[in-house]
Design a protein around this motif. Structure first.
Motif, PDB file in Angstrom:
ATOM      1  N   MET A 115     -34.148 -26.960  18.435  1.00 19.89           N
ATOM      2  CA  MET A 115     -33.009 -27.731  18.926  1.00 19.89           C
ATOM      3  C   MET A 115     -32.739 -28.972  18.091  1.00 19.89           C
ATOM      4  O   MET A 115     -32.090 -29.906  18.550  1.00 19.89           O
ATOM      5  N   THR A 116     -33.251 -29.000  16.870  1.00 20.37           N
ATOM      6  CA  THR A 116     -33.064 -30.149  15.987  1.00 20.37           C
ATOM      7  C   THR A 116     -32.415 -29.681  14.689  1.00 20.37           C
ATOM      8  O   THR A 116     -32.064 -28.510  14.545  1.00 20.37           O
ATOM      9  N   PHE A 117     -32.318 -30.610  13.741  1.00 19.44           N
ATOM     10  CA  PHE A 117     -31.777 -30.247  12.430  1.00 19.44           C
ATOM     11  C   PHE A 117     -32.729 -29.353  11.644  1.00 19.44           C
ATOM     12  O   PHE A 117     -32.370 -28.831  10.598  1.00 19.44           O
ATOM     13  N   ALA A 118     -33.946 -29.180  12.138  1.00 15.07           N
ATOM     14  CA  ALA A 118     -34.930 -28.327  11.478  1.00 15.07           C
ATOM     15  C   ALA A 118     -34.777 -26.863  11.883  1.00 15.07           C
ATOM     16  O   ALA A 118     -35.666 -26.051  11.642  1.00 15.07           O
ATOM     17  N   PHE A 119     -33.654 -26.510  12.474  1.00 15.43           N
ATOM     18  CA  PHE A 119     -33.423 -25.157  12.985  1.00 15.43           C
ATOM     19  C   PHE A 119     -33.724 -24.053  11.954  1.00 15.43           C
ATOM     20  O   PHE A 119     -34.486 -23.129  12.259  1.00 15.43           O
ATOM     21  N   PRO A 120     -33.159 -24.103  10.736  1.00 12.84           N
ATOM     22  CA  PRO A 120     -33.428 -23.009   9.785  1.00 12.84           C
ATOM     23  C   PRO A 120     -34.906 -22.909   9.409  1.00 12.84           C
ATOM     24  O   PRO A 120     -35.451 -21.813   9.300  1.00 12.84           O
ATOM     25  N   VAL A 121     -35.546 -24.048   9.246  1.00 10.20           N
ATOM     26  CA  VAL A 121     -36.970 -24.063   8.898  1.00 10.20           C
ATOM     27  C   VAL A 121     -37.791 -23.513  10.064  1.00 10.20           C
ATOM     28  O   VAL A 121     -38.756 -22.770   9.867  1.00 10.20           O
ATOM     29  N   ALA A 122     -37.404 -23.868  11.284  1.00  9.78           N
ATOM     30  CA  ALA A 122     -38.120 -23.398  12.469  1.00  9.78           C
ATOM     31  C   ALA A 122     -38.003 -21.879  12.622  1.00  9.78           C
ATOM     32  O   ALA A 122     -38.993 -21.210  12.957  1.00  9.78           O
ATOM     33  N   ILE A 123     -36.826 -21.346  12.366  1.00 11.08           N
ATOM     34  CA  ILE A 123     -36.639 -19.885  12.448  1.00 11.08           C
ATOM     35  C   ILE A 123     -37.538 -19.186  11.437  1.00 11.08           C
ATOM     36  O   ILE A 123     -38.246 -18.229  11.780  1.00 11.08           O
ATOM     37  N   TYR A 124     -37.521 -19.645  10.194  1.00  6.22           N
ATOM     38  CA  TYR A 124     -38.346 -19.008   9.163  1.00  6.22           C
ATOM     39  C   TYR A 124     -39.837 -19.167   9.479  1.00  6.22           C
ATOM     40  O   TYR A 124     -40.621 -18.237   9.292  1.00  6.22           O
ATOM     41  N   GLY A 125     -40.229 -20.329   9.971  1.00  5.56           N
ATOM     42  CA  GLY A 125     -41.628 -20.547  10.339  1.00  5.56           C
ATOM     43  C   GLY A 125     -42.064 -19.628  11.465  1.00  5.56           C
ATOM     44  O   GLY A 125     -43.175 -19.088  11.447  1.00  5.56           O
ATOM     45  N   LEU A 126     -41.191 -19.435  12.457  1.00  5.72           N
ATOM     46  CA  LEU A 126     -41.517 -18.500  13.540  1.00  5.72           C
ATOM     47  C   LEU A 126     -41.659 -17.076  13.022  1.00  5.72           C
ATOM     48  O   LEU A 126     -42.564 -16.345  13.428  1.00  5.72           O
ATOM     49  N   ILE A 127     -40.771 -16.696  12.117  1.00  5.17           N
ATOM     50  CA  ILE A 127     -40.859 -15.351  11.533  1.00  5.17           C
ATOM     51  C   ILE A 127     -42.194 -15.186  10.818  1.00  5.17           C
ATOM     52  O   ILE A 127     -42.858 -14.149  10.942  1.00  5.17           O
TER      53      ILE A 127
END
Length: 130
Positions: A99-111
């Motif tokens: 829910m922050t500006f780190a959204f793309p990084v968070a998605i890739y990290g979860l993957i």
């Protein structure tokens, strides 16, 4: 391949922490500017003092960003050691970062953390049946 995914996840954790720090710094600068403008407005008309609330510099969002940055340090340290709780902590940090500006990084990290090879190793260490 598993080590590569884990290294990518660690880099994503560092990037998410960096984005949280930048967001925190930006919000502090904006709040300080707002406080200065409000105090200037109050100095021109002291009757506004009772009706205008001066915002605090650090609020719940700042505390959340600081907690995420501290959590990232411990999660990275124990992810490299293969601790199961760190895998869960990494997923939690990425979920909170969605829910922050780190959204793309968070998605890739979860993957990366939810990759089958990475997931099975940490779930086996946690001794949890899924």
């Amino acid at each position: 391949m598993k080590e590569k995914k884990l290294n990518h996840a660690i880099k994503c954790l560092l990037a998410a922490a960096g984005i949280q720090i930048l967001t925190l710094a930006y919000s502090v600068v904006m709040i300080l500017d707002a406080r200065a403008q409000i105090l200037d407005m109050i100095s021109k008309d002291p009757t506004l003092y009772a009706t205008v609330k001066v915002p605090s510099i650090f609020d719940a969002s700042a505390l959340m960003a600081a907690l995420i940055v501290v959590a990232v340090y411990f999660v990275i340290h124990d992810l490299r050691k293969g601790k199961g709780w760190a895998w869960v902590g990494g997923i939690t940090v990425f979920a909170l970062s969605l829910m922050t500006f780190a959204f793309p990084v968070a998605i890739y990290g979860l993957i990366c953390l939810l990759d089958e090879r990475v997931r099975t190793e940490y779930i086996a260490e946690l001794d949890v049946a899924i």
